[in-house]
Structures are given as structure tokens and as C-alpha cells.
Write an enzyme that holds these catalytic residues in place. Structure first.
Site, PDB file in Angstrom:
ATOM      1  N   TYR A  85      29.792 -52.058  34.088  1.00 31.94           N
ATOM      2  CA  TYR A  85      30.359 -53.340  33.688  1.00 31.94           C
ATOM      3  C   TYR A  85      30.913 -54.016  34.934  1.00 31.94           C
ATOM      4  CZ  TYR A  85      33.535 -56.724  31.469  1.00 31.94           C
ATOM      5  OH  TYR A  85      34.190 -57.873  31.080  1.00 31.94           O
ATOM      6  N   ASP A 117      30.543 -52.481  43.465  1.00 39.68           N
ATOM      7  CA  ASP A 117      31.628 -53.025  42.646  1.00 39.68           C
ATOM      8  C   ASP A 117      32.747 -51.979  42.634  1.00 39.68           C
ATOM      9  OD1 ASP A 117      31.961 -54.336  39.233  1.00 39.68           O
ATOM     10  OD2 ASP A 117      33.426 -53.766  40.766  1.00 39.68           O
ATOM     11  N   LYS A 139      42.005 -55.495  40.542  1.00 39.74           N
ATOM     12  CA  LYS A 139      42.961 -54.541  39.972  1.00 39.74           C
ATOM     13  C   LYS A 139      44.056 -54.120  40.970  1.00 39.74           C
ATOM     14  CE  LYS A 139      39.526 -52.976  36.608  1.00 39.74           C
ATOM     15  NZ  LYS A 139      39.967 -53.176  35.214  1.00 39.74           N
TER      16      LYS A 139
HETATM   17  P1  KE4 Z   1      38.168 -58.612  35.451  1.00 40.46           P
HETATM   18  O1  KE4 Z   1      37.375 -59.889  35.382  1.00 40.46           O
HETATM   19  O2  KE4 Z   1      38.478 -58.047  34.081  1.00 40.46           O
HETATM   20  O3  KE4 Z   1      39.408 -58.712  36.341  1.00 40.46           O
HETATM   21  O4  KE4 Z   1      37.238 -57.512  36.190  1.00 40.46           O
HETATM   22  C1  KE4 Z   1      35.955 -57.257  35.680  1.00 40.46           C
HETATM   23  C2  KE4 Z   1      35.501 -55.893  36.163  1.00 40.46           C
HETATM   24  C3  KE4 Z   1      34.599 -55.819  37.212  1.00 40.46           C
HETATM   25  N1  KE4 Z   1      34.163 -54.627  37.671  1.00 40.46           N
HETATM   26  C4  KE4 Z   1      34.603 -53.464  37.125  1.00 40.46           C
HETATM   27  C5  KE4 Z   1      34.087 -52.161  37.662  1.00 40.46           C
HETATM   28  C6  KE4 Z   1      35.524 -53.489  36.051  1.00 40.46           C
HETATM   29  O5  KE4 Z   1      35.944 -52.322  35.505  1.00 40.46           O
HETATM   30  C7  KE4 Z   1      35.989 -54.714  35.560  1.00 40.46           C
HETATM   31  C8  KE4 Z   1      36.965 -54.805  34.387  1.00 40.46           C
HETATM   32  N2  KE4 Z   1      37.279 -53.574  33.741  1.00 40.46           N
HETATM   33  C9  KE4 Z   1      37.665 -53.680  32.352  1.00 40.46           C
HETATM   34  C10 KE4 Z   1      37.936 -52.294  31.769  1.00 40.46           C
HETATM   35  N3  KE4 Z   1      37.004 -51.302  32.051  1.00 40.46           N
HETATM   36  C11 KE4 Z   1      38.858 -54.561  32.176  1.00 40.46           C
HETATM   37  C12 KE4 Z   1      39.542 -54.459  30.834  1.00 40.46           C
HETATM   38  C13 KE4 Z   1      39.230 -55.635  29.964  1.00 40.46           C
HETATM   39  O6  KE4 Z   1      38.061 -56.110  29.949  1.00 40.46           O
HETATM   40  O7  KE4 Z   1      40.182 -56.084  29.280  1.00 40.46           O
END
Ligand code: KE4
Length: 427
Positions: A143, A238, A266
């Protein structure tokens, strides 16, 4: 009259789509109504009824120092006294970029964003603009945020809900994204043999965290680097989750592989909205205003986020040799839980890497999305609710990761193992 716990969710539902501002918070993967949180401190999180839980979600990764770390909070408060956003450059952005470049050798130039999604979306656009090619490849179950091109066979909330991609993404866009099985070198080789000269980029979570924790096979990432190098394909790591989680740098520092672009988020924001894209100077210089590939953001490099992130990274810098202790603590809790599952006759396998882990309710092994999805989701849900009742807050989905922080004490670990034993006694 005091609101009951369910009032919070029903009130939210009246004005927020689904009652939440991000789908995984709605607990669709485990059933029941989500608990609303009031505050958090260190390794603990407290719900609106004042109940305390040991937190292994840590806001999905950022809170590696633990919640409300005094130095991070005071950095935010000090900065806020001078204003919250200017829409003009500040020195804190330079300091953040210097910290990132000094920690991750493959990053020569940085652009800050306000989310991981923005950083991966920018990485894809950069790669397409830099190479003049259209196709990109990703891996099933990884993801990378919710940009159209990347919400294809994605992990995290998409995988949990089994949403193949998502309505609203034109097939013309989806068709430009190839999704391959994670850890499958043969499938990768075949795809590059066939599409290599048309591929702008291949993006990968170097350690997968969005189909549960899945480690790369020994030669998977090395082969990926070789093939992308040979075919002029931009390799994007990523590291939104893994960045500064395992070491003061990226997972790439530990395996000696240099991607062309790296996405961060993060932890570098210390819990404030943040993302970053960094990598080879010749690629990043293609970004406006220097170059012709457009990317922008009103709150990119926001002073509050930068202050929280700088405080966090400066503390992590002093903990360089404590990362292995955190990894050992994670290994210990995972081994002890595996023993508990074995003793209670519950089929479970625990994948872990440094300070992140996932308990898959199946015999295992779990090495890609297909094997991850063979887990007993109903059993995971029962375990999730049992642990919650026993004071432990896990991610509300089988296909997510659990995280430890530097604030998790030995007592927290013992408490968690006791909660696990009690939970399994009621299985
Ligand atoms: P954000 O747009 O949520 O800040 O980041 C996206 C993203 C990109 N790459 C990786 C490897 C990620 O894990 C994420 C976001 N992770 C999720 C949970 N696995 C965020 C939680 C959510 O969607 O509320």
C-alpha cells in the site's frame, strides 16, 4: 449527561463519512464499534471513558518515541508561539532535509509533503516525467497511499476490505499499473523482460507492512535493483513505515541497496502531518520550480510538523545503538506469544522485523498477499477484541502491522503476554 461510548461514533456518523477520517479506524476488519481516544502518553493510549491500553498501533507507526514525548511537545509548542504556517520557506525545512540527507546516503535532494500519499504520488509523477515512460509496477498487497495509480491490488484497508482497486479510478489509469506478487522474482523477471523499456518505475515497500509484516526474500530486492538499473527503470523504495524505524536511516541502509527515489512519512513528522520524497539529484531537480514537473503543497514543510520531526529525529540520532535493543524486545514478545499459541493449540505464525510484527492466524509461512489472506480473519478479530478487553490495543485488521516504541517497558511486555494468555484461555 455524559456521552456513552457509542454516542461518540453515532454523532461522528452524522457529520463524517463513515464516522471516521480514515477507513481502517472504523474497525470493519474486526467488527464492533471503534473506540474513541481521549489522550495518549508514552506506550499508553486512553479512551474517552479513561480506560488505559498498551498501544501497539502508535498512530500506524509514527510514535516510535512513544506518545507525547516531552521534547517533541515542547518543540511544537515553542514553534506554535511564533505562528503555525507562513507559506514561505523556513530554516526548519532546511534542517529537516539536512537530517534526512545525512541519514540516508541515496537521498541527495528532498521535497517535503504533508502525507505519505503525496510523496508516493510525486515519486510516480517524477519517474514518468524523468523517463518519458507511462507504465509503473507495484506489488500485490503493498500500500502506497490512495493516489489513483497506486490504489491497485493495494494492501492496508483495501486488502482488508477486498476492494480490488477502487471505483472512481478510470481503467485507462489502472491499466498503466502492473501489480506483481511480492517476493516473486520469476514474475518480476518476466514482467521486466516484457515491459522493461516501457516501465517508468517500480515501487516497493522494502519490508511490507500493509498486508501484515512480510519480509523480502533474500535476493528479491537485490534482483529488483539489478533489473531496474539495467532497464533504466526508476526504483522507488516506499519507506513511509520503515524510514527511521529500524535504524537512524532507511531499511536501505541496513541492506546496502540504493533506490533512485525514497518516500518517507510517519516517524519524520513525530505524529504531525508529513511526507517526503528524496533521491537522486538529477531526478529531484526535475521538480518545479527548478524543473518542469509540477508538485506543490500549501502546508508542505509546515513549521509545526518540521519541529516535531526534527525533535524526533534528533532524539533517534542519540539512540542509534538502542534500535537493536528495541528489536530484541520485539523478538522476545513475538517468541513468547508463539509459545503461548503453541501451548494453547492455536494455529498462528508471527512475522517480525526489528520493531514491527504481525500475528497471522494460520500455520504459515506468510510471504505474500495470497498467503497472508489465508489467515483466519475471524480468529484475528476474536483475538483483537480479547486483547482489547485485557488492556492491549492492536491494529484493528489482520493485514496491518503492530509496532513497538522506545517507551514500551519490560512491564508493558509482561502485561501484554499476560493479556495474551488470558485472551487465549477464553478462545
Ligand atoms: P499517508 O498518506 O496515510 O500519510 O501514507 C500512505 C502510506 C504510504 N506508504 C506506506 C508504506 C504506508 O503504510 C502508508 C499509510 N499506512 C496506513 C496504514 N498501514 C495508514 C493508516 C491509514 O490509512 O489510516
Amino acid at each position: 449527561m455524559d456521552k456513552t461510548k457509542t454516542d461518540y461514533f453515532s454523532q461522528a456518523h452524522q457529520v463524517i463519512s463513515g464516522g471516521v477520517n480514515s477507513p481502517v479506524r472504523a474497525w470493519k476488519g474486526v467488527g464492533g464499534e471503534p473506540i474513541f481516544i481521549n489522550k495518549a502518553q508514552g506506550s499508553k493510549i486512553y479512551d474517552v471513558a479513561g480506560i488505559e491500553y498498551i498501544d501497539y498501533v502508535l498512530s500506524w507507526g509514527p510514535m516510535i518515541l512513544g506518545h507525547a514525548h516531552t521534547e517533541v511537545i515542547s518543540a511544537i509548542c515553542d514553534t506554535a508561539q511564533r505562528g503555525t504556517s507562513f507559506g514561505a520557506p523556513t530554516e526548519t525545512e532546511t534542517q529537516m532535509a539536512q537530517l534526512i540527507c545525512s541519514a540516508i546516503p541515496s537521498i541527495e535532494l528532498v521535497r517535503m509533503t504533508s502525507s505519505g500519499t503525496e510523496s508516493t504520488m510525486t515519486a510516480i509523477r517524477l519517474a514518468r516525467g524523468f523517463t518519458g515512460r507511462k507504465l509503473i509496477a507495484k506489488f500485490d498487497g503493498c500500500y502506497h497511499g490512495h493516489a489513483d495509480s497506486l490504489l491497485i491490488k493495494a494492501g492496508s484497508g483495501v486488502a482488508t476490505f477486498g476492494i480490488p482497486g477502487s471505483p472512481g479510478i478510470p481503467e485507462e489509469i489502472a491499466q498503466l499499473t502492473l501489480s506483481l506478487p511480492y517476493n516473486d522474482i520469476e514474475a518480476l523477471q518476466t514482467a521486466v523482460d516484457r515491459y522493461g523499456s516501457d516501465l517508468a518505475a517500480i515501487i516497493v515497500e522494502p519490508v511490507a507492512g500493509n498486508m501484515g509484516v512480510i519480509l523480502p526474500n533474500k535476493s528479491f530486492l537485490k534482483k529488483l535493483r539489478e533489473l531496474t538499473e539495467k532497464n533504466g527503470i526508476v526504483l522507488i523504495f516506499d519507506e513511509v513505515i520503515t524510514g527511521f524505524r529500524f535504524t537512524f536511516g532507511g531499511y536501505q541502509n541496513l541492506i546496502g541497496i540504493k533506490p533512485d527515489l525514497t518516500c518517507l512519512g510517519k516517524i519524520i513528522g513525530g505524529g504531525m502531518p508529513v511526507g517526503a520524497i528524496g533521491g537522486k539529484r538529477e531526478i529531484l531537480e526535475r521538480l518545479a520550480p527548478l524543473g518542469d514537473i509540477y508538485q506543490a503543497g500549501t502546508l508542505s514543510g509546515n513549521p509545526l510538523a518540521m519541529s516535531a520531526g526534527i525533535a524526533t529525529l534528533n532524539i533517534l540520532k542519540t539512540k542509534s545503538d538502542s534500535f537493536s535493543a528495541l528489536s530484541n524486545k520485539t523478538n522476545h514478545i513475538c517468541l513468547e506469544m508463539e509459545n503461548l499459541f503453541k501451548t494453547k493449540g492455536v494455529a498462528a505464525c508471527v512475522n517480525r522485523v526489528y520493531s514491527m510484527f504481525t500475528i497471522f492466524f494460520q500455520e504459515g509461512p506468510v510471504y505474500d498477499l495470497v498467503t497472508a489472506q489465508k489467515s483466519d480473519m475471524a480468529l484475528f478479530a476474536r483475538f483483537f477484541h480479547g486483547m482489547l478487553k485485557n488492556g492491549v490495543w492492536l491494529a484493528p485488521s489482520q493485514l496491518e502491522s503492530a509496532f513497538l516504541s522506545f517507551a514500551h517497558s519490560d512491564d508493558d511486555i509482561d502485561f501484554t503476554l499476560n493479556a495474551c494468555s488470558k485472551t487465549l484461555n477464553n478462545f
